[in-house]
Design a protein around this motif. Sequence first.
Motif, PDB file in Angstrom:
ATOM      1  N   ILE A  15       0.828  -1.212  -0.139  1.00  0.00           N
ATOM      2  CA  ILE A  15      -0.003  -0.135   0.042  1.00  0.00           C
ATOM      3  C   ILE A  15       0.918   1.123  -0.033  1.00  0.00           C
ATOM      4  CG2 ILE A  15      -1.557   1.173   1.629  1.00  0.00           C
ATOM      5  CD1 ILE A  15      -2.883  -1.074  -0.065  1.00  0.00           C
ATOM      6  N   GLY A  16       1.884   1.157   0.898  1.00  0.00           N
ATOM      7  CA  GLY A  16       2.863   2.203   0.930  1.00  0.00           C
ATOM      8  C   GLY A  16       3.425   2.784  -0.420  1.00  0.00           C
ATOM      9  N   ARG A  17       3.675   1.702  -1.388  1.00  0.00           N
ATOM     10  CA  ARG A  17       4.115   2.126  -2.545  1.00  0.00           C
ATOM     11  C   ARG A  17       3.277   3.068  -3.513  1.00  0.00           C
ATOM     12  NH1 ARG A  17       5.519  -3.360  -5.261  1.00  0.00           N
ATOM     13  NH2 ARG A  17       3.505  -3.847  -4.348  1.00  0.00           N
ATOM     14  N   PHE A  18       1.781   2.527  -3.234  1.00  0.00           N
ATOM     15  CA  PHE A  18       0.996   3.335  -4.194  1.00  0.00           C
ATOM     16  C   PHE A  18       0.792   4.803  -3.380  1.00  0.00           C
ATOM     17  CE2 PHE A  18      -0.010  -0.832  -5.166  1.00  0.00           C
ATOM     18  CZ  PHE A  18      -0.170  -0.933  -6.405  1.00  0.00           C
ATOM     19  N   ILE A  19       0.845   4.764  -2.186  1.00  0.00           N
ATOM     20  CA  ILE A  19       0.670   5.929  -1.669  1.00  0.00           C
ATOM     21  C   ILE A  19       1.771   7.042  -1.762  1.00  0.00           C
ATOM     22  CG2 ILE A  19       0.730   7.105   0.534  1.00  0.00           C
ATOM     23  CD1 ILE A  19      -0.895   5.005   1.751  1.00  0.00           C
ATOM     24  N   GLU A  20       3.046   6.584  -2.091  1.00  0.00           N
ATOM     25  CA  GLU A  20       4.257   7.395  -2.530  1.00  0.00           C
ATOM     26  C   GLU A  20       3.876   7.579  -3.992  1.00  0.00           C
ATOM     27  OE1 GLU A  20       7.352   9.593  -2.960  1.00  0.00           O
ATOM     28  OE2 GLU A  20       6.478   8.915  -0.910  1.00  0.00           O
ATOM     29  N   LEU A  21       3.162   6.734  -4.769  1.00  0.00           N
ATOM     30  CA  LEU A  21       3.301   7.040  -6.191  1.00  0.00           C
ATOM     31  C   LEU A  21       2.170   8.215  -6.471  1.00  0.00           C
ATOM     32  CD1 LEU A  21       3.612   6.206  -9.141  1.00  0.00           C
ATOM     33  CD2 LEU A  21       1.906   4.689  -8.891  1.00  0.00           C
ATOM     34  N   LEU A  22       1.010   8.238  -5.468  1.00  0.00           N
ATOM     35  CA  LEU A  22       0.157   9.085  -5.490  1.00  0.00           C
ATOM     36  C   LEU A  22       0.663  10.445  -5.257  1.00  0.00           C
ATOM     37  CD1 LEU A  22      -2.930   7.220  -4.471  1.00  0.00           C
ATOM     38  CD2 LEU A  22      -2.719   8.197  -6.600  1.00  0.00           C
ATOM     39  N   HIS A  23       1.655  10.546  -4.305  1.00  0.00           N
ATOM     40  CA  HIS A  23       2.311  11.845  -3.805  1.00  0.00           C
ATOM     41  C   HIS A  23       3.170  12.231  -4.921  1.00  0.00           C
ATOM     42  CE1 HIS A  23       5.458  14.076  -1.915  1.00  0.00           C
ATOM     43  NE2 HIS A  23       4.415  14.482  -1.200  1.00  0.00           N
ATOM     44  N   ARG A  24       3.878  11.105  -5.403  1.00  0.00           N
ATOM     45  CA  ARG A  24       4.791  11.984  -6.741  1.00  0.00           C
ATOM     46  C   ARG A  24       3.935  12.516  -7.831  1.00  0.00           C
ATOM     47  NH1 ARG A  24       7.355   7.072  -5.977  1.00  0.00           N
ATOM     48  NH2 ARG A  24       6.878   6.379  -8.148  1.00  0.00           N
ATOM     49  N   THR A  25       2.920  11.719  -8.134  1.00  0.00           N
ATOM     50  CA  THR A  25       2.382  12.169  -9.362  1.00  0.00           C
ATOM     51  C   THR A  25       1.271  13.149  -9.395  1.00  0.00           C
ATOM     52  OG1 THR A  25       2.096   9.658  -9.732  1.00  0.00           O
ATOM     53  CG2 THR A  25       0.568  11.291 -11.108  1.00  0.00           C
ATOM     54  N   PRO A  68      -0.607   4.763 -18.569  1.00  0.00           N
ATOM     55  CA  PRO A  68      -1.235   6.074 -18.077  1.00  0.00           C
ATOM     56  C   PRO A  68      -2.886   5.884 -17.630  1.00  0.00           C
ATOM     57  CG  PRO A  68       0.114   6.539 -19.984  1.00  0.00           C
ATOM     58  CD  PRO A  68       0.158   4.957 -19.812  1.00  0.00           C
ATOM     59  N   SER A  69      -3.392   5.062 -18.459  1.00  0.00           N
ATOM     60  CA  SER A  69      -4.772   4.789 -18.248  1.00  0.00           C
ATOM     61  C   SER A  69      -5.113   4.047 -16.902  1.00  0.00           C
ATOM     62  CB  SER A  69      -5.528   3.942 -19.299  1.00  0.00           C
ATOM     63  OG  SER A  69      -5.067   2.636 -19.462  1.00  0.00           O
ATOM     64  N   ARG A  70      -4.093   3.270 -16.426  1.00  0.00           N
ATOM     65  CA  ARG A  70      -4.357   2.733 -15.344  1.00  0.00           C
ATOM     66  C   ARG A  70      -4.113   3.718 -13.958  1.00  0.00           C
ATOM     67  NH1 ARG A  70      -6.955  -0.220 -17.363  1.00  0.00           N
ATOM     68  NH2 ARG A  70      -6.379  -2.666 -18.185  1.00  0.00           N
ATOM     69  N   MET A  71      -3.214   4.568 -14.352  1.00  0.00           N
ATOM     70  CA  MET A  71      -2.613   5.493 -13.421  1.00  0.00           C
ATOM     71  C   MET A  71      -3.924   6.522 -13.308  1.00  0.00           C
ATOM     72  SD  MET A  71      -0.205   6.536 -11.395  1.00  0.00           S
ATOM     73  CE  MET A  71      -1.149   7.306 -10.184  1.00  0.00           C
ATOM     74  N   THR A 142     -11.748  35.863 -20.011  1.00  0.00           N
ATOM     75  CA  THR A 142     -11.780  34.548 -20.262  1.00  0.00           C
ATOM     76  C   THR A 142     -11.482  33.643 -19.084  1.00  0.00           C
ATOM     77  OG1 THR A 142      -9.273  34.563 -20.603  1.00  0.00           O
ATOM     78  CG2 THR A 142     -10.498  35.071 -22.576  1.00  0.00           C
ATOM     79  N   ILE A 143     -11.888  32.420 -19.143  1.00  0.00           N
ATOM     80  CA  ILE A 143     -11.996  31.737 -17.896  1.00  0.00           C
ATOM     81  C   ILE A 143     -11.350  30.454 -18.327  1.00  0.00           C
ATOM     82  CG2 ILE A 143     -13.016  30.432 -16.012  1.00  0.00           C
ATOM     83  CD1 ILE A 143     -15.362  32.709 -16.337  1.00  0.00           C
ATOM     84  N   ASP A 144     -10.416  29.859 -17.938  1.00  0.00           N
ATOM     85  CA  ASP A 144      -9.592  28.967 -18.086  1.00  0.00           C
ATOM     86  C   ASP A 144      -9.989  27.873 -16.764  1.00  0.00           C
ATOM     87  OD1 ASP A 144      -8.042  28.300 -20.767  1.00  0.00           O
ATOM     88  OD2 ASP A 144      -7.567  30.435 -20.307  1.00  0.00           O
ATOM     89  N   ALA A 145     -10.342  26.477 -16.997  1.00  0.00           N
ATOM     90  CA  ALA A 145     -10.390  25.522 -15.858  1.00  0.00           C
ATOM     91  C   ALA A 145      -9.496  24.141 -16.094  1.00  0.00           C
ATOM     92  CB  ALA A 145     -11.891  25.355 -15.612  1.00  0.00           C
ATOM     93  N   ILE A 146      -8.788  23.888 -15.177  1.00  0.00           N
ATOM     94  CA  ILE A 146      -8.071  22.760 -15.211  1.00  0.00           C
ATOM     95  C   ILE A 146      -8.158  21.647 -14.182  1.00  0.00           C
ATOM     96  CG2 ILE A 146      -6.321  23.833 -16.975  1.00  0.00           C
ATOM     97  CD1 ILE A 146      -4.388  23.707 -14.135  1.00  0.00           C
ATOM     98  N   ASP A 147      -8.106  20.601 -14.427  1.00  0.00           N
ATOM     99  CA  ASP A 147      -8.387  19.364 -13.179  1.00  0.00           C
ATOM    100  C   ASP A 147      -7.676  18.309 -13.695  1.00  0.00           C
ATOM    101  OD1 ASP A 147     -10.144  19.413 -10.587  1.00  0.00           O
ATOM    102  OD2 ASP A 147      -9.863  17.342 -11.459  1.00  0.00           O
ATOM    103  N   VAL A 148      -7.150  17.461 -12.906  1.00  0.00           N
ATOM    104  CA  VAL A 148      -6.167  16.158 -13.294  1.00  0.00           C
ATOM    105  C   VAL A 148      -7.363  15.206 -13.297  1.00  0.00           C
ATOM    106  CG1 VAL A 148      -6.325  15.244 -10.667  1.00  0.00           C
ATOM    107  CG2 VAL A 148      -4.434  14.755 -12.548  1.00  0.00           C
ATOM    108  N   SER A 149      -8.698  15.189 -12.941  1.00  0.00           N
ATOM    109  CA  SER A 149      -9.732  14.009 -13.216  1.00  0.00           C
ATOM    110  C   SER A 149     -10.375  14.266 -14.504  1.00  0.00           C
ATOM    111  CB  SER A 149     -10.722  14.114 -11.982  1.00  0.00           C
ATOM    112  OG  SER A 149     -11.664  13.394 -12.308  1.00  0.00           O
ATOM    113  N   GLU A 150     -10.322  13.311 -15.663  1.00  0.00           N
ATOM    114  CA  GLU A 150     -11.225  13.409 -16.474  1.00  0.00           C
ATOM    115  C   GLU A 150     -12.689  13.219 -16.256  1.00  0.00           C
ATOM    116  OE1 GLU A 150     -10.680  14.514 -19.550  1.00  0.00           O
ATOM    117  OE2 GLU A 150      -8.559  14.002 -20.030  1.00  0.00           O
TER     118      GLU A 150
END
Length: 436
Positions: A15-25, A68-71, A142-150
């Motif tokens: 689990i720790g590996r995934f938590i660290e991966l999410l932190h880096r990403t 990338p799709s799994r990430m 103009t309004i730009d809006a960004i997010d990491v979640s598709e």
Amino acid sequence: MSALPSAFADESSGIGRFIELLHRTIGLDAESIGANSVSRAVRERYTLWRDRDGGTLDDYYRAVTQDPSRMQELIEAVVVPETWFFRDPEAFAALARLARVRLHERPAKPVRVLSAPCSTGEEAYTIAMALIEAGMPADRFTIDAIDVSERALAIARRAHYGRNAFRGRALDFRDRHFRAADGGWQLDPAVAQSVRFSQANLLQLDSHAFEHFDFILCRNVLIYFDRDTQCAVLRVLDGLLAQGGTLFVGPAETGLLMREGMSSANIPLAFAFNRPERASANVFNGTWPGVPGMPAVKTPAPFVLPAWASAPPVVRAMPVVAKPREAAPVQIEPVKSLAEARAFADAGRLDAAALAARDYLRAHPSNADAYYLLGVIADARGEQHESRGHYRRALYLDPAHREALTHLAACLSLDGDESGARLLLARAERVTGSAR
């Protein structure tokens, strides 16, 4: 859901590996939302992947890091949108007023606004509605809006919202800009078309790829990052901010910006900041700067709401700012409600606000909202010790007072008590969740 293999349940490092991966990403600090919540999301995604493709936890980790799709699927599992229209309405009132001033100063150049992250779009569309109702033509901003979640962006682009997006009593904007459709409300296309959505990671933004923004809203996200990531994000935002621009953050994030050397714009309850060398352009002294055809006013328009009386269950914090200049103490009649005290505070008349709040407490000595207001006023005066006492008194009278919880959390964070601040923010989140 099928049972997890024992190796998965026993391997904490997995689990720790995934938590660290999410932190880096994406910069996520697991403790900010609870490590158990992140672990549960990882387990759920792993189980779905394993039942479909087969393989061990190690295989899943390799799939996430290589595909990338799994990430993105894992990111979607841990990113939980929590937003609504006109959340902290004073911020949008301030933005609309400052945008008109900005446009008057540079009439040939449209005002540029960034919402980052924008989640499911409520914030970005609120910006558009606020600017339109302030009289700004659509071609002048103009309004730009960004997010990491598709997934969040897909909801935003659809511009169709349910009841949870509309909170509080002040919902007249819904009648003006939405129509009932399919069990919810569909946004007016004229408003929807004024926002440009795109998928982007806040940590990986290239500031050189954008023209600088006059206003940036990055609200209620920095609290989910650790200190190093917060600093990295602020560097990105600073690189995107135009000269004389203004950065809006969430109420619980004001202490962080003060620590990082930003200067409050001194606009009551707007949570707006500038770099010190830029602060003079927008510092609020109790009267908004004039625009031809628009008289100077003491409070923002058009979305001035009595926050304590009409706002939804919002977590708030007041930036610690220098005491504004104001007239000599005002003699006021005894008040029957806190409305007068709040009006004084919103206008920057802190002495009058404090007198009115204390007068109200003489008749209502167990009112938590009055002590909370005194805490906000003390924060605005730079009286940190007094503000903490007022917030604690409010919480003694009402342990579920959301605003007092987050204000005191911001104070503790400024004092370096990060663990104490996290505990209070967790309490505030639980209160907000139970209220819904």
